[in-house]
Design an enzyme around this catalytic site. Structure first.
Site, mmCIF file in Angstrom:
data_model
loop_
_atom_site.group_PDB
_atom_site.id
_atom_site.type_symbol
_atom_site.label_atom_id
_atom_site.label_comp_id
_atom_site.label_asym_id
_atom_site.label_seq_id
_atom_site.Cartn_x
_atom_site.Cartn_y
_atom_site.Cartn_z
ATOM 1 N N ALA B 14 15.017 67.205 17.467
ATOM 2 C CA ALA B 14 15.101 68.066 18.654
ATOM 3 C C ALA B 14 13.868 68.950 18.759
ATOM 4 C CB ALA B 14 16.369 68.919 18.602
ATOM 5 N N GLY B 15 13.469 69.546 17.644
ATOM 6 C CA GLY B 15 12.328 70.448 17.655
ATOM 7 C C GLY B 15 11.023 69.736 17.977
ATOM 8 N N PHE B 113 28.925 50.003 17.755
ATOM 9 C CA PHE B 113 29.181 51.260 17.067
ATOM 10 C C PHE B 113 30.552 51.783 17.463
ATOM 11 C CE2 PHE B 113 26.822 54.685 14.776
ATOM 12 C CZ PHE B 113 26.064 53.857 13.984
ATOM 13 N N ASP B 210 21.121 78.121 9.872
ATOM 14 C CA ASP B 210 20.237 79.275 10.100
ATOM 15 C C ASP B 210 20.195 79.693 11.571
ATOM 16 O OD1 ASP B 210 19.743 78.282 7.588
ATOM 17 O OD2 ASP B 210 17.565 78.446 7.697
ATOM 18 N N GLN B 229 32.885 67.735 12.274
ATOM 19 C CA GLN B 229 33.192 66.317 12.072
ATOM 20 C C GLN B 229 33.234 65.941 10.599
ATOM 21 O OE1 GLN B 229 30.445 62.908 13.475
ATOM 22 N NE2 GLN B 229 32.280 62.748 14.722
ATOM 23 N N HIS B 231 33.034 62.638 8.539
ATOM 24 C CA HIS B 231 32.637 61.237 8.712
ATOM 25 C C HIS B 231 33.535 60.356 7.860
ATOM 26 C CE1 HIS B 231 30.206 57.593 8.651
ATOM 27 N NE2 HIS B 231 29.446 58.095 9.597
ATOM 28 N N LEU B 241 26.265 59.691 2.743
ATOM 29 C CA LEU B 241 26.703 58.963 3.930
ATOM 30 C C LEU B 241 26.525 57.453 3.764
ATOM 31 C CD1 LEU B 241 27.479 59.040 6.984
ATOM 32 C CD2 LEU B 241 25.035 59.176 7.453
ATOM 33 N N GLU B 244 27.947 54.287 9.784
ATOM 34 C CA GLU B 244 28.941 53.620 10.622
ATOM 35 C C GLU B 244 28.446 52.229 11.022
ATOM 36 O OE1 GLU B 244 31.018 56.141 13.392
ATOM 37 O OE2 GLU B 244 30.580 54.742 15.001
ATOM 38 N N ARG B 275 35.475 58.567 15.194
ATOM 39 C CA ARG B 275 35.405 59.025 13.802
ATOM 40 C C ARG B 275 36.590 59.896 13.409
ATOM 41 N NH1 ARG B 275 28.912 60.289 13.222
ATOM 42 N NH2 ARG B 275 28.310 58.100 13.090
ATOM 43 N N HIS B 340 30.300 66.285 7.883
ATOM 44 C CA HIS B 340 29.148 65.543 8.378
ATOM 45 C C HIS B 340 28.398 66.211 9.512
ATOM 46 C CE1 HIS B 340 26.648 62.118 9.222
ATOM 47 N NE2 HIS B 340 27.142 61.950 10.428
ATOM 48 N N ARG B 375 32.153 63.867 18.033
ATOM 49 C CA ARG B 375 30.933 63.177 18.445
ATOM 50 C C ARG B 375 31.029 61.692 18.127
ATOM 51 N NH1 ARG B 375 26.628 61.360 15.810
ATOM 52 N NH2 ARG B 375 26.869 62.526 13.866
ATOM 53 N N SER B 380 24.194 61.477 18.366
ATOM 54 C CA SER B 380 23.534 62.706 17.922
ATOM 55 C C SER B 380 22.025 62.607 18.097
ATOM 56 C CB SER B 380 23.877 63.029 16.473
ATOM 57 O OG SER B 380 23.415 62.020 15.611
#
Lengths: 433, 562
Positions: B14-15, B113, B210, B229, B231, B241, B244, B275, B340, B375, B380
């Site tokens: 995202a950043g 998925f 944070d 969530q 998982h 993990l 999936e 999930r 998760h 989700r 994500s």
């Protein structure tokens, strides 16, 4: 639960003191990792013990260290195995007999090599690793505007470069690189593996320029001495040296006659062994600089210079006993292999020419699987005859057929004769003659 | 003092996407990360990224699956935006150089998925997040003149001016311990989730909530914080993990009797139900004694062809081998539901704007909300990229018309004093940070997990509040400036405690079962009363509760079966 001793090479930059060793006793399940051990020491005994870490699962690439001298990720090294390794090392040092009975040796943990240390196990990745990564122009350079939809590329080309994409930039290969110890300017295994990710990518339009650049740089692809250390160190199976060899093959196929004589040296190496079965070192130098009859009748100016400059090397060869017998000194009198051995060598050459395929991790799996061989059809087919995008649909930025042929993941004739065993020495199904 | 038009905090997907989008708009951009950007947790996203790009697929279908997956708590306007813009984003990534899997024609290929009505997940083997993030980092290196990178800078607080606008942040340079005030016209938080407040978790050690805590502390609202969530396929013990994608490729879930138990819970979608549904099914099997003695059920990947495993699931072969001692190509691996993902987060609109002017949030730190109560897998990465880009664009636009931000020295002095106080605490004066952290993780995993009830959650909240007090006096060993991870750990602990408190408060308050929140004392979904978001704002010491409507466009709530 079991007890382990972690002997950590520490350095506290603000103390004014040099590096020192400190041993931490930890207590955890043998299947947990060396990182878990370090974190337990940090949590219980000394919070100032510094180590970069994040994912604990060998995906973020933070915790590169040296464990018993071997570059690795601390999170991916089981502490029980590390202790066995430490004991074995000690046994070897003591001439095969363990000196201290049943007592365990400490697991030795040090910061990575070939990089400055900031504090404890934290190294300056920026000053070395990342600077080298940026050296190879690490971004895609497509031609023109992108197509409306996706670039059409052969499916196997994406699988091929995914082995390079699997790199997590942990620096373990850089830490282990012997060439970089000798030449700190060597671009190095991680950055060159990254370079292959673009050279092997059909969407990149600057393949030729990239290859010229990397072949002609004195610290480039021909600076690798083929020692396999990076392959051993890599926690993700990227096999950086294999990617460097692919770059060499691509450079050779591109006809790049590099200033380092790297390609001619490889050619000479391969053709001498094909002819004689073993390496005629006396012939290697002259064939490198002045190949064949033509090269000798009309030597290039650089060939004479190169040969003259190689005289000290040749003298050293005599001095160290490498070329001790008379036949080894006189070109052309090199003994051939006995019996039909020579014929067998030729057959290996012929076989590799016919099966010039490379099996990367995403095709053959992690280990050579003797009981479940990958069927031939699953291997990477010849890229040169791979599906060609339909002209009408071909996106503008796609590389033309000319560039395509040079980018095959498969070996060229030179490549397959490369002196090192393909794919890190594990017998691949294609190569098991 | 570093001064930028747009300051991005956090350098995962995202950043990085936000920074690139803002730079494209021609403003000056700085991106800060407490770890080197490629160490960010986005690289753990294995399976892929969803988009309705195949012929015959439609964004409406993707949107409906997402709405249904969210248990109708997702905001439908935001979900429409995300699913409509998904195909273009995938193509953009492909053009930048992501090595997406191809089909035989050389076009982008997909895999199936969970919770999806079509195979619309695009992927790079099972290193999709890693591959996309490394390609975005390639672009950051390419545009290094436009985007200044501050790698290994830890943000301790956001800077707010007298008008209540966000005008920057205070950061500690991890390398030398210097505290610096960054000034910016717009600030984008992209610091990820809070999984480390639970133990075990699939999340990396850096995922300490944070951004959620920092935004909350300066008055931004949090939303859906109860939605955590679990998982369905994580390793017992360490919580690693297993993608999936394994079930997408056809792997089965088996109980100790060898039964494919999903037949009883989701007869149509089986292992590929949402999930929350699969995690509850597993936990029920385990709780009712049909699991293995180690509190797990089994994931059987051996039914997937070996060639396909090597090509598409290599990473989990490594995870199985290195961390569980299991060759997943030959035998089933024991798994259980594990912490998760943070569906909730800082409340934003569809441009990433929070309640604090000048402050944006994108990715897991934010709650737009596109995930609602649950989700879907492979949504994500999409969320990070779509709303990362939109935040970057809007933050750049906002910055363009503004004068340089005015930050004050006071905030820097405050943070310096805070750090100095932590470092100065006498050894042995309280508990160790690691002890509190461990107790917090175990508490949350016990009370705020797959199945919850009032008594447990209240007990959890009580523990969290006690830990908050204890954290005030916890001590550290490292008094140095260079790479003092100890002091950062103490600050992160404070962030995690704020997150945990918010989750407990919201989970106690929502007296129904929806998505990841399953209350054994209120086992039904209650649309009449609870088809709404719980918003939390800092008020004095604890969170104050308010509500906001769920935005509906075209999908009315229905019974949810798979």
């Amino acid at each position: 639960m079991a007890e382990y001793a972690l002997k950590v090479r520490r350095f506290q930059p603000e103390s004014g003191e040099g590096p020192y060793w400190e041993t931490f006793d930890v207590d955890l399940d043998p299947t947990l990792s060396v990182l878990d051990g370090l974190l337990q020491a940090k949590d219980r005994d000394d919070g100032s013990l510094s180590v970069r870490c994040s994912c604990r699962a060998a995906i973020c690439g933070s915790c590169g260290v040296r464990i018993n001298g071997q570059s690795a990720l601390a999170c991916k090294t089981q502490i029980g195995e590390a202790m066995e390794h430490a004991n074995r090392n000690n046994g070897e040092r003591a001439g095969g007999a363990r000196t201290n009975g049943s007592q365990s040796e400490p697991i030795v943990v040090e910061p990575m090599g070939n990089m400055p240390v900031i504090k404890d196990l934290v190294t300056d990745m920026e000053a070395t690793h990342w600077k080298k990564i940026r050296r190879v122009t690490p971004w895609l350079l497509p031609e023109g505007d992108p197509p409306e939809r996706e670039y059409l590329v052969p499916p196997e080309s994406m699988i091929d470069i995914t082995q390079s994409m699997a790199c997590i930039q942990c620096g373990a290969c850089v830490s282990a690189c012997l060439s970089m110890e000798a030449d700190p300017d060597f671009i190095g295994p991680a950055a060159l593996a990254k370079a292959y990710r673009f050279v092997g990518d059909p969407r990149d339009a600057e393949t030729t320029e990239r290859l010229h650049d990397l072949a002609n740089d004195p610290h480039g692809i021909y600076d690798c001495t083929h020692c396999f250390s990076c392959i051993d160190a890599c926690p993700k199976g990227v096999a950086p040296m294999d990617q460097i060899m692919r770059l060499r093959r691509a450079a050779g196929a591109e006809g790049i006659d590099d200033a380092n004589n790297g390609h001619r040296h490889e050619d000479a190496f391969a053709s001498i062994i094909e002819k004689k079965g073993t390496l005629d070192e006396a012939e290697l130098l002259q064939e490198t600089y002045a190949p064949g009859v033509k090269g000798k009748l009309m030597p290039r100016p650089s060939a004479i210079k190169g040969l003259v400059e190689s005289i000290p090397t040749a003298v050293r060869g005599i001095g160290t006993g490498k070329m001790r017998s008379l036949p080894k000194l006189i070109p052309g009198i090199h003994p051939k292999l006995p019996g039909d051995s020579q014929e067998q060598v030729r057959r290996i050459y012929a076989h590799t020419e016919e099966h010039s395929i490379e099996l990367n991790l995403y095709i053959k799996g992690e280990e050579a699987e003797g009981d479940a061989p990958v069927e031939e059809g699953a291997a990477v087919p010849e890229r040169a005859v791979g599906p060609e995008p339909d002209e009408g649909e071909a996106p503008t930025g796609d590389t033309g057929p000319e560039a395509d042929t040079s980018k095959g993941p498969q070996g060229t004739e030179h490549g397959q004769a490369d002196p090192g065993p393909p794919e890190s020495g594990r017998p691949g199904p294609g190569g098991a003659a | 003092m570093p001064d930028h038009d747009v300051l991005v905090i956090g350098a995962g997907l995202a950043g990085q996407r936000a920074a690139l989008a803002a730079a494209e708009d021609g403003v000056s951009v700085g991106i800060i990360s407490k770890v080197h950007p490629v160490r960010s947790h986005s690289n753990a996203a294995q399976g892929g990224i969803n988009a309705a790009l195949n012929p015959g697929d439609s964004w409406e279908s993707h949107a409906f699956d997402t709405v249904k997956g969210s248990d109708y708590l997702g905001d439908q306007d935001a979900i429409e935006i995300m699913t409509r813009e998904a195909p273009e984003e995938i193509l953009h990534l492909e053009h930048l150089g992501v090595t997406f899997h191809r089909n035989e024609e050389g076009k982008l290929g997909t895999r199936a998925f969970g919770g999806a009505s079509a195979a619309r997940t695009y992927y790079v083997a099972d290193i999709t997040g890693q591959a996309i993030m490394h390609v975005l980092y390639e672009q950051l290196m390419k545009y290094s003149d436009e985007v200044a990178r501050y790698e290994e800078y830890f943000t301790t607080a956001l800077a707010i001016d007298d008008d209540g606008e966000c005008v920057g942040a205070v950061c500690r340079n991890v390398r030398d311990g210097a505290m610096e005030l960054f000034s910016a016209k717009s600030v984008i938080l992209a610091t990820g989730g809070n999984g480390q407040a639970w133990q075990p978790t699939t999340n990396a050690l850096i995922c300490t909530g944070d951004g959620i805590a920092m935004a909350y502390r300066v008055g931004a609202k949090l939303m859906d914080m109860e939605m955590i969530q679990y998982h369905p396929t994580t390793l017992a013990g360490k919580g690693f993990l297993i993608t999936e994608g394994a079930r997408g490729e056809g792997a089965h879930l088996l109980n100790a009797k060898g039964e494919r138990f999903m037949e009883r819970y989701a007869p149509n979608k089986m292992e590929l139900a949402s999930r929350d549904v699969v995690s509850r099914a597993e936990q029920t099997e385990i709780d009712e004694g049909r699991g293995f003695p180690d509190g797990t059920v089994a994931l059987d990947i051996t039914v997937v062809p070996r060639k396909r495993i090597h090509e598409a699931l290599r990473e989990i072969v490594l995870v199985g081998r290195d961390f569980a001692g299991v060759d997943i190509t030959r035998e089933p691996i024991h798994i259980k539901p594990g912490n998760h993902y943070t569906m909730g987060g800082i409340k934003t609109d569809v441009w990433g704007r929070t309640d604090v002017p000048g402050l944006y949030a994108a990715g897991e730190v934010a709650c737009v909300s596109v995930h609602g109560g649950n989700r879907l897998g492979a949504n994500s990465l999409l969320d990070t990229l779509i709303f990362g880009r939109r935040s970057g664009e809007d933050a750049a636009e906002r910055a363009k018309g503004r004068e340089s931000a005015r930050t004050t020295q006071a905030i820097l002095d405050n943070e310096e004093a805070m750090v100095a106080e932590v470092i100065a605490r006498e050894k042995g004066s309280g508990r160790r940070v690691s002890e509190i952290r461990k107790e917090l993780g175990q508490t949350m995993d016990k009370y705020a997990a797959v199945f919850r009830d009032q008594a447990g959650l209240e007990q959890g909240l009580e523990v969290v509040r006690r830990l908050k007090e204890e954290a005030e006096s916890c001590y550290i060993d490292d008094r140095g400036t260079v790479f003092n991870q100890d002091v950062l750990g103490a600050i992160e602990l404070g962030f995690m405690l704020d997150n945990a408190e918010a989750t407990c408060v919201a989970a106690i308050h929502r007296t129904e079962s929806r998505g990841a929140q399953f209350r054994t004392d209120f086992p039904e979904r209650n649309d009449g009363e609870w088809l709404k978001h719980i918003d939390l704002a800092k008020n004095g010491t604890g969170p104050e509760i308010s509500y906001s409507e769920v935005t509906m466009t075209q999908w009315e709530p229905q019974e949810r079966t798979y």
